[in-house]
Design an enzyme around this catalytic site. Sequence first.
Site, PDB file in Angstrom:
ATOM      1  N   LYS A  28       0.829  -1.216   0.000  1.00 31.10           N
ATOM      2  CA  LYS A  28       0.000   0.000   0.000  1.00 31.10           C
ATOM      3  C   LYS A  28       0.855   1.255   0.000  1.00 31.10           C
ATOM      4  CE  LYS A  28      -4.334  -1.696   1.173  1.00 31.10           C
ATOM      5  NZ  LYS A  28      -5.135  -2.195   2.279  1.00 31.10           N
ATOM      6  N   CYS A  50      28.931 -13.230 -32.175  1.00 31.88           N
ATOM      7  CA  CYS A  50      27.972 -14.066 -31.439  1.00 31.88           C
ATOM      8  C   CYS A  50      28.199 -15.534 -31.790  1.00 31.88           C
ATOM      9  CB  CYS A  50      26.553 -13.656 -31.817  1.00 31.88           C
ATOM     10  SG  CYS A  50      25.299 -14.795 -31.200  1.00 31.88           S
ATOM     11  N   CYS A  53      24.968 -17.067 -33.771  1.00 31.82           N
ATOM     12  CA  CYS A  53      24.546 -16.604 -35.098  1.00 31.82           C
ATOM     13  C   CYS A  53      24.976 -17.603 -36.180  1.00 31.82           C
ATOM     14  CB  CYS A  53      25.158 -15.232 -35.398  1.00 31.82           C
ATOM     15  SG  CYS A  53      24.204 -13.845 -34.741  1.00 31.82           S
ATOM     16  N   ASP A  76      28.546 -27.230 -25.816  1.00 28.78           N
ATOM     17  CA  ASP A  76      29.994 -27.448 -25.833  1.00 28.78           C
ATOM     18  C   ASP A  76      30.566 -27.559 -24.422  1.00 28.78           C
ATOM     19  OD1 ASP A  76      30.307 -27.253 -28.725  1.00 28.78           O
ATOM     20  OD2 ASP A  76      29.836 -25.128 -28.492  1.00 28.78           O
ATOM     21  N   HIS A 113      19.762 -12.304 -34.816  1.00 27.64           N
ATOM     22  CA  HIS A 113      20.401 -12.004 -33.542  1.00 27.64           C
ATOM     23  C   HIS A 113      19.607 -10.977 -32.730  1.00 27.64           C
ATOM     24  CE1 HIS A 113      23.877 -11.620 -30.841  1.00 27.64           C
ATOM     25  NE2 HIS A 113      23.669 -10.322 -30.874  1.00 27.64           N
ATOM     26  N   ASN A 153      16.792 -18.923 -20.273  1.00 25.65           N
ATOM     27  CA  ASN A 153      17.200 -17.788 -19.452  1.00 25.65           C
ATOM     28  C   ASN A 153      17.199 -16.580 -20.358  1.00 25.65           C
ATOM     29  OD1 ASN A 153      17.844 -19.329 -17.113  1.00 25.65           O
ATOM     30  ND2 ASN A 153      19.755 -19.923 -18.102  1.00 25.65           N
ATOM     31  N   GLY A 159      21.360 -13.949 -16.218  1.00 29.36           N
ATOM     32  CA  GLY A 159      22.632 -14.618 -16.454  1.00 29.36           C
ATOM     33  C   GLY A 159      22.745 -15.297 -17.800  1.00 29.36           C
ATOM     34  N   SER A 161      23.997 -15.988 -21.521  1.00 27.73           N
ATOM     35  CA  SER A 161      25.345 -15.707 -21.999  1.00 27.73           C
ATOM     36  C   SER A 161      25.328 -14.975 -23.330  1.00 27.73           C
ATOM     37  CB  SER A 161      26.134 -17.011 -22.104  1.00 27.73           C
ATOM     38  OG  SER A 161      25.372 -17.960 -22.815  1.00 27.73           O
ATOM     39  N   HIS A 164      21.242 -13.447 -28.209  1.00 27.56           N
ATOM     40  CA  HIS A 164      20.676 -14.186 -29.347  1.00 27.56           C
ATOM     41  C   HIS A 164      19.535 -15.074 -28.835  1.00 27.56           C
ATOM     42  CE1 HIS A 164      21.334 -15.648 -33.560  1.00 27.56           C
ATOM     43  NE2 HIS A 164      20.408 -16.458 -33.109  1.00 27.56           N
ATOM     44  N   HIS A 166      17.513 -17.839 -27.731  1.00 27.05           N
ATOM     45  CA  HIS A 166      17.813 -19.264 -27.571  1.00 27.05           C
ATOM     46  C   HIS A 166      17.324 -19.770 -26.237  1.00 27.05           C
ATOM     47  CE1 HIS A 166      21.063 -17.477 -25.218  1.00 27.05           C
ATOM     48  NE2 HIS A 166      21.255 -18.650 -24.653  1.00 27.05           N
ATOM     49  N   GLN A 168      17.519 -23.730 -23.779  1.00 25.90           N
ATOM     50  CA  GLN A 168      18.386 -24.871 -23.528  1.00 25.90           C
ATOM     51  C   GLN A 168      17.562 -26.109 -23.247  1.00 25.90           C
ATOM     52  OE1 GLN A 168      21.993 -24.628 -21.190  1.00 25.90           O
ATOM     53  NE2 GLN A 168      21.557 -22.502 -20.682  1.00 25.90           N
ATOM     54  N   LYS A 311      13.289  -7.908  -7.553  1.00 23.96           N
ATOM     55  CA  LYS A 311      13.121  -8.606  -6.285  1.00 23.96           C
ATOM     56  C   LYS A 311      14.312  -9.534  -6.086  1.00 23.96           C
ATOM     57  CE  LYS A 311      10.341 -11.944  -3.773  1.00 23.96           C
ATOM     58  NZ  LYS A 311      10.428 -11.185  -2.507  1.00 23.96           N
TER      59      LYS A 311
HETATM   60  P1  H2U Z   1      22.566 -19.436 -21.512  1.00 19.37           P
HETATM   61  O1  H2U Z   1      22.586 -18.207 -22.368  1.00 19.37           O
HETATM   62  O2  H2U Z   1      21.190 -19.734 -20.952  1.00 19.37           O
HETATM   63  O3  H2U Z   1      23.651 -19.422 -20.482  1.00 19.37           O
HETATM   64  O4  H2U Z   1      22.901 -20.689 -22.470  1.00 19.37           O
HETATM   65  C1  H2U Z   1      24.026 -20.717 -23.286  1.00 19.37           C
HETATM   66  C2  H2U Z   1      24.652 -22.101 -23.268  1.00 19.37           C
HETATM   67  O5  H2U Z   1      25.467 -22.200 -24.430  1.00 19.37           O
HETATM   68  C3  H2U Z   1      25.569 -22.372 -22.080  1.00 19.37           C
HETATM   69  O6  H2U Z   1      25.097 -23.507 -21.393  1.00 19.37           O
HETATM   70  C4  H2U Z   1      26.616 -22.939 -24.142  1.00 19.37           C
HETATM   71  C5  H2U Z   1      26.926 -22.642 -22.701  1.00 19.37           C
HETATM   72  O7  H2U Z   1      27.575 -23.766 -22.102  1.00 19.37           O
HETATM   73  N1  H2U Z   1      27.648 -22.577 -25.089  1.00 19.37           N
HETATM   74  C6  H2U Z   1      28.088 -23.496 -26.024  1.00 19.37           C
HETATM   75  O8  H2U Z   1      27.646 -24.639 -25.993  1.00 19.37           O
HETATM   76  N2  H2U Z   1      28.990 -23.130 -26.976  1.00 19.37           N
HETATM   77  C7  H2U Z   1      29.546 -21.894 -27.043  1.00 19.37           C
HETATM   78  O9  H2U Z   1      30.318 -21.627 -27.953  1.00 19.37           O
HETATM   79  C8  H2U Z   1      29.264 -20.897 -26.006  1.00 19.37           C
HETATM   80  C9  H2U Z   1      28.149 -21.231 -25.040  1.00 19.37           C
HETATM   81 ZN    ZN Z   2      23.648 -14.000 -32.676  1.00 25.24          ZN
END
Ligand code: H2U
Ligand code: ZN
Length: 346
Positions: A28, A50, A53, A76, A113, A153, A159, A161, A164, A166, A168, A311
């Site tokens: 409130k 990237c 890409c 990877d 991208h 994510n 967090g 990475s 682009h 994507h 998982q 938060k």
């Molecule tokens: P996030 O953006 O949610 O962190 O996912 C990206 C994933 O991509 C992350 O688990 C993988 C990272 O290990 N990755 C590759 O497999 N190859 C790459 O060249 C860079 C990132």
């Molecule tokens: Zn890209």
Amino acid sequence: MLNPSEHPHRRYNPLTGEWMLVSPHRAKRPWQGQVEDTPPDTRPAHDPTCYLCPGNKRAGGNANPHYSGTFVFDNDFPALLTDTPTDEPETHPLFRIQGERGICRVLCYNPRHDLTVAEMDAADIRPIIDMWAEQTLDVGSRDFIGYVQIFENRGAMMGHSSPHPHGQLWSTSRLPREVDKELIAQRDYFAAHGVTLLADYLAEEQRRNERIVYANTYWTVLVPFWAIWPFEVLLVSNRPARSIPNLDDAERDALSDALHHLTVRYDNLFRTSFPYSMGFHQQPTDGGDYPFWHLHAHFYPPLLRSATVRKFMVGYELLGTPQRDITAEQAAARLRDLPDIHYTKA
Ligand code: H2U
Ligand code: ZN
């Protein structure tokens, strides 16, 4: 008598069997809702640096093909490996340890991208759903894979990475913790009532109509009664489908539509590219029969008051129980009342 929009109270999450705390009297305080119009994105359609890409080299040295739709590759730097020993070397009950096997993949949504799901049309989202379905079947068919977790994510705050678009896939032999809790709750509810827990919950939410943000013929987007994150959302299939591969053509199109409407509203809330973690909870892939499983997705966004004020799950949340100020009903009303056109296009 308890007034849930005024008095501190606990709410029960029947999917996990856990309680959370609501402190509506604190919300409130006068609304400080500054809208920090985030400057329009200046990302290029193709970024030579990237690793997602088309045509670019990844960190591990592999190169991406010149893909034009969705694109999947084995992570990877996978958190799980396919050949881990599965024995349990410890016998002490206080030192339990189990080898865990799995497969991790990266799921590129689009060659562009500079796009996000919120900026895509439903027609651009549909191939992503087909990819999720194909990957669930492909990975889930391995005899050592018992569960396929699809998630995304989104945003630096979560967090990720790379901006682009994507998601998982992480899959494991055993059930992850959150899925394990939901399995027990859904199984017990179905055994007692003969209907899925979320089918009954959805029917009651439709009757009460206080927390629904968006609905179409096959999907409902709502802020769950027990939401923890300020703008947490549950996306439920109206029919108790058990997994993404189970969805027929019309349900997949409708899911694209629901994801489009939700993510546009999210971005419009603070006029920013709204960060979140999202993911689907589907039936296990260990070959068992799961008539009680009801497909759904959770969206857990961290933002509270603006594009920068988030938060935190700290102090009492970590040591006691998760807590929120603004109620699920208030959050749902705010999301529901937002325009349906992305703020950068309006
Ligand atoms: P996030 O953006 O949610 O962190 O996912 C990206 C994933 O991509 C992350 O688990 C993988 C990272 O290990 N990755 C590759 O497999 N190859 C790459 O060249 C860079 C990132
Ligand atoms: Zn890209």
